[in-house]
Write an enzyme that holds these catalytic residues in place. Structure first.
Site, PDB file in Angstrom:
ATOM      1  N   HIS A   4       0.878  -1.170   0.288  1.00  0.00           N
ATOM      2  CA  HIS A   4       0.024  -0.003   0.008  1.00  0.00           C
ATOM      3  C   HIS A   4       1.108   1.121   0.070  1.00  0.00           C
ATOM      4  CE1 HIS A   4      -2.951  -2.762   2.716  1.00  0.00           C
ATOM      5  NE2 HIS A   4      -2.885  -3.061   1.389  1.00  0.00           N
TER       6      HIS A   4
ATOM      7  N   TYR B 290       2.887   2.116  13.828  1.00  0.00           N
ATOM      8  CA  TYR B 290       3.280   3.249  12.654  1.00  0.00           C
ATOM      9  C   TYR B 290       2.593   4.701  13.158  1.00  0.00           C
ATOM     10  CZ  TYR B 290      -0.986   1.320  10.339  1.00  0.00           C
ATOM     11  OH  TYR B 290      -2.146   0.881   9.855  1.00  0.00           O
TER      12      TYR B 290
END
Length: 472
Positions: free
Chosen positions: A66, A129
């Site tokens: 992605h 993240y």
């Protein structure tokens, strides 16, 4: 113990970070994101606003590839993963790859447009993240995907994909040949109807990633107009809008307008740039100085004489608070539209012999040269800050420039009558004070590799070829 270190990769902007893990028999501790230390070590100051955690409870869980419309900083709190990245951005590095095993002692900075994937090697794995924009369904619609099995990327998955656990969506992603590259963030020019705005539009005419807007489309003096404008596509904002009616700024109505555009409006652009993590280019003026210095450097404190200069100095201070900015200070701009040079050429042609002040000294700046210098700053990317930009050459008075215009257009320069500023404006009300010397030091911009044209050469190039017929 491992020292904090930042390593580059084959993908521009993709960085691998070694993280110290101090610990003892009880376990370990790490500073997963420590802005001051990591920026000093070479990481971008990317301004994270959201922290996400992907919990993976089995070995072989594989997610990606992605590419998202934001930067992110990935690491592992527990477990171990095999990380893989493919550059999906438009440009020479499209398709470049990198892979790296990530445990608690490793992090990776992933720039916008780089495809991200990982495979769990040791479970449970808490993959964490930080991102510098908030997730939304609209943002997700901007993702770019690549098949985990793409033959061109040829990622050496430790666990074959046939044996791994993938989602149906991840299995259906396209091969690299079918991927539309992620375009660069766009450039916005505000104030497209002015001399500089027109010059930038002409310079960047062939670029598909530039939008030039006029005041009718974006009025920075109006909060509602700015609030309604979508700044999200832009990585660069060039502010060529300004209230430049120097004398009108001394009137009650003009004073309000000058402050609304040159100060409050600039503040709105600063906040838009801050929110979008965009570079802001802002154009300042010699009028922020009182003109007592022989030559004005970028470090000289502001000392404006009139309202226009005060509003410009105020806007400058707001821009300086933004880390990623170029404050371009210029003087005596000449471009497409009403300007001193074309006015003098028109007077010469009509047989009018003007009086022109001879005690204001400076250099003209061709709008096309100012635009070229801005393009240079955005391409070369020297350190953010203030840069003086005018044409070069021996400083001249307005009267001397007028005489040059007359001579270059085939008229007698003696038709110009030099007068003092006091004499010129005697008996006139509402006249703004002017700096006597507007000469800007050009050493800093020259050191970046941009050489301004000599002003008389630029002047000659500006005047119509027909007006120069027969002139040597």
């Amino acid at each position: 113990m491992t020292e904090l270190a930042v390593h580059t990769t084959a993908i521009p902007g993709l960085l691998v970070i070694d993280l110290p893990l101090p610990g003892d028999d009880r376990g370990w501790f790490k500073e997963n994101w420590q802005r001051e230390k990591m920026v000093a070590a070479g990481l971008p100051d990317f301004g994270p606003v959201q922290n996400n955690i992907s919990y993976n409870q089995a070995v072989g869980v594989t997610r990606g590839i992605h590419a998202e419309p934001w930067d992110k900083y990935v690491s592992v709190a527990t477990g171990r993963v095999f990380g893989a990245w493919v550059d999906l951005r438009e440009g020479d590095s499209f398709g470049a790859t990198h892979w790296h095993e990530i445990g608690p002692g490793t992090a990776v900075f992933v720039p916008r447009g780089v495809g991200n994937a990982f495979q769990t090697l040791e479970a449970p794995a808490a993959y964490t993240y930080l991102v510098n924009d908030h997730w939304s369904a609209a943002a997700q619609s901007q993702y770019t995907f690549l098949s985990l099995a793409d033959e061109t990327a040829a990622i050496p998955w430790p666990i074959p994909l046939a044996d791994a656990e993938l989602s149906a969506k991840d299995r259906a992603h396209p091969r690299l040949a079918e991927v539309t590259p992620v375009p660069p963030r766009r450039t916005l020019v505000v104030g497209g109807g002015g001399q500089l705005g027109r010059a930038l539009a002409a310079l960047w005419e062939s670029r598909a990633d530039v939008d030039v807007v006029t005041r009718a489309q974006l009025d920075i003096a109006e909060a509602l107009s700015v609030d309604a404008f979508d700044f999200s596509p832009y990585g660069t904002i060039v502010n060529a809008a300004a209230h430049t009616a120097v004398d009108a700024a001394e009137t009650p109505e003009g004073r309000q307008e000058a402050w609304a555009v040159n100060a409050a409006g600039v503040g709105r652009l600063v906040e838009a740039a801050r929110t979008q993590r965009a570079t802001l280019v802002h154009v300042s003026s010699d009028y922020v100085f009182d003109g007592t210095a022989e030559v004005h450097t970028e470090d000289e404190p502001p000392s404006p004489l009139g309202v226009y200069g005060q509003t410009k100095a105020s806007g400058d201070q707001l821009v300086a608070m933004l880390p990623d900015h170029y404050l371009v200070r210029t003087s005596w701009v000449v471009g497409e539209g009403a300007n001193f040079v074309d006015t003098m050429a028109g007077l010469a042609e009509r047989g009018i012999d003007p009086s022109v002040v001879d005690d204001q000294i400076g250099r003209i700046t061709l709008a096309e040269d100012l635009a070229a210098a801005i393009d240079h700053l955005l391409t070369a990317r020297p350190a953010p800050g203030t840069y003086n930009i005018t044409n070069d050459g021996e400083p001249l008075s307005w009267a001397q420039i007028a005489a040059e215009v007359f001579a270059l257009t085939g008229h007698d320069p003696a038709r110009i009558t030099p007068v003092s500023t006091a004499t010129y404006y005697a008996g006139k009300d509402g006249i703004a004070p002017r700096p006597a010397r507007s000469v800007l030091d050009l050493a800093k911009i020259t050191a970046t590799g941009f050489t301004p044209r000599e002003q008389l050469a630029a002047l000659r190039a500006h005047l119509r070829p027909s007006a120069l017929a027969g002139i040597d």
